[in-house]
Design an enzyme around this catalytic site. Structure first.
Site, short mmCIF file in Angstrom:
data_model
loop_
_atom_site.label_atom_id
_atom_site.label_comp_id
_atom_site.label_asym_id
_atom_site.label_seq_id
_atom_site.Cartn_x
_atom_site.Cartn_y
_atom_site.Cartn_z
CG ASP A 106 -1.99 1.09 1.15
OD1 ASP A 106 -2.42 1.42 0.04
OD2 ASP A 106 -2.37 1.62 2.21
CG ASP A 136 -1.98 2.09 -3.91
OD1 ASP A 136 -1.47 2.79 -3.03
OD2 ASP A 136 -3.06 1.51 -3.78
CD GLU A 151 -1.46 5.47 3.73
OE1 GLU A 151 -2.25 6.31 3.22
OE2 GLU A 151 -1.83 4.37 4.17
CE1 TYR A 202 -6.45 4.24 8.33
CE2 TYR A 202 -4.51 4.91 7.09
CZ TYR A 202 -5.86 4.65 7.14
OH TYR A 202 -6.62 4.80 6.01
CG ASP A 223 -4.04 0.85 5.24
OD1 ASP A 223 -5.07 0.55 5.86
OD2 ASP A 223 -3.79 2.00 4.83
#
Length: 376
Positions: free
Chosen positions: A28, A85, A30, A151, A155
């Site tokens: 993942d 992504d 961010e 957090y 993911d």
């Protein structure tokens, strides 16, 4: 949940060596894109089932080996709804993850609603309720808080067991090629750039404009994208679509006239007024013989509803026989895309346009000649 925060090159090199032979990676990213055209990468999360790392790209790490790993064909890259992504990988790594497994799409193949969110997937498959309060956080701030880190790690920590459950069901239904094929289609769409000369066709309400006005809109659309690229600003922060429409319609010849265009902001005129007027001048100077054709909407074709219904009926039969939900094979948008390709594009346009979903990949394979006589 244990994870490693990677901020130094030696840590990254050791981690990549550790996971380079693993067959599956949950991944993942961010990022932030509040005003920018391109996403600003802020964190990369990777989990191989044993070792979870949060890679901090803000620490001036050399990520070339990581991007190379994203294209390693022996490693299956698992994402949930990876569209953005993929954009991050294209922009910052000049690569696309492959092969790639999208758990969100795979769930839709298994009969779940389209676009199941990550938290909903975890709750359904793992009976866990996860905290999503950090989803809108500022990921570029440093240092990241323990809550942000927890957090971000979650993911991929929860993605891996969800994938394992979904993967077994996909294999049991012999649908793995469909999942991988859909990921390839997603990559093609993200990598595709609409040619400059037809950008104007995507502007809202452009169909209402006359050919002479479309010539101006065409110039504005090309200028806006180029400026957005140069400044790395979202298109709307260069010039809003409804403002472009009004400019093309009103054909202002001076900054004074430009200021009278409805809803145009004084800042836009001050910053870009001369460039906008130059676009208007170029568009106005186009000979009538070279005007764009007036845009025709699908609903303007008398046979549209009948053929859309016919295509959907044919696709429904394929859905029943293939055990793939109809709305996964083709949404209304994808049926419209198919009709637009055949009705609205010239042969020259088709050379640079994105091929309709129904004519490529796994859809083409399962549809066969289903649509061969659609327009007869």
């Amino acid at each position: 949940m244990q994870y490693q925060i990677i901020t130094e090159q030696s840590q990254l090199d050791q981690y990549l060596e550790l996971i380079s032979k693993k067959p599956i990676l949950a991944i993942d990213t961010e990022f932030m894109r509040r005003r920018t055209l391109y996403p600003e990468i802020a964190l990369i999360q990777v989990f191989d089932g044993e070792h979870l790392a949060l890679i901090d790209p803000c620490c001036e790490l050399d990520l070339s080996q990581f991007w190379q790993l994203m294209t390693e064909q022996s490693i299956l890259k698992v994402f949930h709804s990876p569209s953005e992504d993929v954009e991050v990988c294209i922009k910052h790594g000049q690569c696309v993850p492959s092969p790639m497994f999208d758990t969100q799409f795979a769930l839709s193949l298994l009969g779940e609603p389209n676009c199941v969110g990550f938290a909903s997937m975890v709750e359904k498959l793992l009976s866990l309720e996860i905290d999503k309060s950090e989803s809108r956080t500022n990921w570029l701030q440093r240092p990241l808080t323990p809550k942000q880190l927890e957090y971000a790690a979650g993911d991929v920590f929860y993605l891996m067991p969800c994938f394992e459950l979904i993967y077994q069901q996909i294999l049991a239904r012999d649908l793995l090629d469909v999942v991988l094929g859909e990921s390839e289609l997603l990559v093609c769409k993200r990598a595709y750039q609409t040619p400059d000369q037809i950008l104007y066709q995507d502007i809202k309400n452009a169909w209402q404009l006359a050919p002479s006005e479309l010539a101006i809109l065409r110039e504005l659309a090309m200028w806006r994208r180029e400026k957005a690229r140069t400044k790395n600003l979202a298109l709307g922060f260069i010039l809003k679509e409804h403002t472009m429409f009004e400019i093309a319609k009103r054909n202002p010849q001076s900054l004074t006239q430009l200021r009278n265009v409805p809803d145009i902001e004084a800042m836009e005129v001050n910053k870009s007024g001369k460039e906008i007027i130059a676009c208007v001048s170029r568009g106005s100077a186009v000979p009538a013989a070279d005007y764009p054709e007036k845009i025709k909407r699908l609903i303007d074709f008398p046979q549209y509803k009948r053929f859309a219904k016919l295509i959907k009926h044919k696709l429904a039969k394929v859905a029943d026989s293939s055990n793939i939900p109809l709305d996964v094979i083709a949404s209304k948008k994808q049926i419209n895309q198919f009709l637009s390709w055949h009705w609205k594009l010239s042969e020259a346009d088709k050379q640079t346009a994105l091929m309709p979903d129904l004519m490529t990949g796994w859809r083409k394979q399962i549809l066969g000649d289903c649509l061969a006589d659609w327009d007869k």
